[in-house]
Scaffold this active site. Structure first.
Site, PDB file in Angstrom:
ATOM      1  N   ILE A 276       0.817  -1.211   0.000  1.00 25.29           N
ATOM      2  CA  ILE A 276       0.000   0.000   0.000  1.00 25.29           C
ATOM      3  C   ILE A 276       0.851   1.261   0.000  1.00 25.29           C
ATOM      4  CG2 ILE A 276      -0.184   0.270   2.504  1.00 25.29           C
ATOM      5  CD1 ILE A 276      -3.036   0.681  -0.121  1.00 25.29           C
TER       6      ILE A 276
ATOM      7  N   HIS B  19       9.099  -5.586   1.997  1.00 21.58           N
ATOM      8  CA  HIS B  19       8.735  -4.981   0.723  1.00 21.58           C
ATOM      9  C   HIS B  19       9.885  -5.207  -0.261  1.00 21.58           C
ATOM     10  CE1 HIS B  19       4.959  -3.066   1.996  1.00 21.58           C
ATOM     11  NE2 HIS B  19       5.551  -3.046   3.179  1.00 21.58           N
TER      12      HIS B  19
ATOM     13  N   HIS C 241       6.715  -8.197   8.694  1.00 18.82           N
ATOM     14  CA  HIS C 241       5.445  -8.875   8.380  1.00 18.82           C
ATOM     15  C   HIS C 241       5.659 -10.049   7.423  1.00 18.82           C
ATOM     16  CE1 HIS C 241       5.493  -6.034   5.030  1.00 18.82           C
ATOM     17  NE2 HIS C 241       4.930  -5.061   5.711  1.00 18.82           N
TER      18      HIS C 241
ATOM     19  N   ASN D 113       4.136 -11.357   3.888  1.00 16.71           N
ATOM     20  CA  ASN D 113       3.490 -10.239   3.199  1.00 16.71           C
ATOM     21  C   ASN D 113       4.516  -9.305   2.581  1.00 16.71           C
ATOM     22  OD1 ASN D 113       1.380 -10.699   5.821  1.00 16.71           O
ATOM     23  ND2 ASN D 113       0.492 -10.614   3.792  1.00 16.71           N
TER      24      ASN D 113
ATOM     25  N   ARG E  67      11.957 -24.333  -6.403  1.00 18.06           N
ATOM     26  CA  ARG E  67      13.390 -24.150  -6.620  1.00 18.06           C
ATOM     27  C   ARG E  67      13.839 -22.730  -6.339  1.00 18.06           C
ATOM     28  NH1 ARG E  67      11.220 -27.411 -10.122  1.00 18.06           N
ATOM     29  NH2 ARG E  67      10.717 -25.742 -11.595  1.00 18.06           N
TER      30      ARG E  67
ATOM     31  N   ASP F 172      -3.682 -11.840  12.508  1.00 14.23           N
ATOM     32  CA  ASP F 172      -5.065 -11.355  12.542  1.00 14.23           C
ATOM     33  C   ASP F 172      -6.018 -12.298  11.825  1.00 14.23           C
ATOM     34  OD1 ASP F 172      -4.222 -10.885   9.953  1.00 14.23           O
ATOM     35  OD2 ASP F 172      -4.851  -8.785   9.893  1.00 14.23           O
TER      36      ASP F 172
ATOM     37  N   HIS G  49      -3.865 -11.645   7.245  1.00 11.30           N
ATOM     38  CA  HIS G  49      -2.589 -11.485   6.553  1.00 11.30           C
ATOM     39  C   HIS G  49      -1.862 -12.807   6.313  1.00 11.30           C
ATOM     40  CE1 HIS G  49      -3.083  -7.206   7.433  1.00 11.30           C
ATOM     41  NE2 HIS G  49      -2.065  -6.964   6.632  1.00 11.30           N
TER      42      HIS G  49
ATOM     43  N   ASP H 141       0.869  -4.161  13.327  1.00  5.94           N
ATOM     44  CA  ASP H 141       0.799  -3.380  12.082  1.00  5.94           C
ATOM     45  C   ASP H 141      -0.468  -2.526  12.072  1.00  5.94           C
ATOM     46  OD1 ASP H 141       1.829  -2.464   9.670  1.00  5.94           O
ATOM     47  OD2 ASP H 141       0.888  -4.033   8.481  1.00  5.94           O
TER      48      ASP H 141
ATOM     49  N   GLY I   5      -2.196  -2.297   6.194  1.00  3.78           N
ATOM     50  CA  GLY I   5      -2.022  -2.435   7.629  1.00  3.78           C
ATOM     51  C   GLY I   5      -3.098  -3.340   8.199  1.00  3.78           C
TER      52      GLY I   5
END
Length: 385
Positions: free
Chosen positions: A145, A199, A220, A223, A231, A252, A255, A277, A312
């Protein structure tokens, strides 16, 4: 009760952050912000007058990643008042200590967030341990996001600023290691910055190289990172397969699938760290807000952006602990350790926090019989709901 005043807690059930098994009817004496003694109540001839009786007591929950709460988003209010509001919202879920998390923003906006956290700690805002900077040093392949237009690589000025800030303040920095220069990672790690991969589209081999350069964890887990293929293990496979370091995880039920929660918990018993988060909706009244031009909506406990991307979480720490226990079928005491001892170790605070033991900081999370938070004790000061 005055700050630092001597008092005691009688825990009908105590999870001490050291073992999975609970103890019953334990008297915890505190004075001067420290735990003076931990002993069975039957060994005490007379209980103290200044006594707080609680059904379930744990070490103070530590949240390494909370973006907002109480209708305040840290990115929108990087100031002491904003941090006070977030701290209050976090405490509603039993969080005693936390790293306010500043996410990807234009340029070097993160400097204002660092200054705000430093000021809040100086003013004695309870519970703040340091800061988590989640971005902007990501891979454009895994923005989540976060506003892609503000994602960039570290430069030497960023490294200088962060190394100087780390002299005064604990910093957790989430970045895509494959997008940075190795020498920069080494400089940051040597300065004490805790580096997590997130990320990121890094391969398992790139993640292993990043570990050698000082990256000690992942943000996280599962995610916004490269996944495990037959492989190509990716970051997820490297973290779970190497069983090294730390990983934050959002329990939660949205996620991460319950089976993956269980796999992570069994692979990283001493390194998995529950995080919320959480966004500004936690302990707040609003169900919609704007994040750098993107409308974020809360529906059925799930926060998403316009394209359905997760934005989040709407999650409190007491809920995360219960969820991990119920979804991954783990002993409750082990789940407690993943919200207390493990994050304390990650921040190199194991001798101070994450356990209920003589000499440790007097920081506790207080739960009722249903394992819902009813208050916290932060450095000897009780704050009840």
């Amino acid at each position: 009760m005055a700050e630092g005043q001597s008092f005691a807690v009688l825990a009908r059930t105590l999870y001490d952050g050291i073992t999975d098994q609970p103890s019953r009817n334990i008297l915890i004496r505190m004075a001067g912000g420290r735990i003076e003694s931990v002993q069975p109540a039957v060994e005490v001839s007379r209980l103290p007058d200044n006594l707080l009786e609680v059904e379930i007591v744990t070490p103070g929950f530590i949240d390494l990643q909370i973006n907002g709460a109480n209708d305040v988003q840290f990115n929108h209010a990087p100031n002491v008042d904003g941090l006070k509001a977030i701290a209050e919202g976090a405490r509603a879920g039993g969080t005693a200590h936390f790293l306010p998390t500043f996410t990807t923003a234009p340029g070097r906006a993160y400097r204002q967030a660092i200054n705000a956290v430093h000021a809040a700690i100086s003013e004695g805002v309870p519970g703040i341990l340091g800061i988590h900077l989640e971005g902007p040093f990501f891979s454009r392949e895994r923005p989540g996001i976060h506003p892609a237009e503000h994602i960039r690589a570290l430069d030497d000025e960023d490294v200088r600023i962060l190394c100087e800030a780390a002299e005064e303040l604990p910093i957790l920095l989430t970045l895509a290691p494959e997008c940075q220069q190795r020498q920069q990672l080494r400089h940051l790690s040597a300065a004490g910055v805790v580096l997590f991969a997130g990320h990121s589209a890094a391969t398992a081999e790139q993640m292993a190289t990043a570990r050698a350069d000082g990256v000690v964890g992942a943000t996280h887990l599962f995610n916004a990172m490269s996944q495990t293929m037959g492989r190509a293990p990716g970051i997820v496979g490297e973290v779970l397969g190497s069983r090294q370091g730390f990983a934050g995880i959002i329990a939660d039920g949205i996620h991460v699938h319950p089976m993956n929660l269980a796999i992570a918990a069994h692979s990283l018993p001493d390194g998995l760290c529950l995080v919320t988060d959480a966004m500004r909706t936690l302990a707040g009244r609003q169900s919609e807000f704007d994040l750098y031009g993107k409308p974020i909506r809360l529906r059925d406990g799930k926060l998403t952006g316009p394209s359905g991307t997760l934005a989040g979480a709407h999650l409190a720490m007491d809920e995360a602990v219960r969820n991990l226990h119920e979804l991954a079928h783990l002993p409750f005491g082990r789940c407690v350790r993943m919200a207390t001892a493990n994050p304390a170790c990650c921040l190199k605070l194991r001798d101070e926090l994450g356990q209920v033991a003589q000499g440790s900081r007097a920081s506790l999370s207080l739960l009722n019989g249903d394992r819902n938070a009813v208050g916290v004790v932060i450095d000897g000061t009780p704050i009840l709901q």
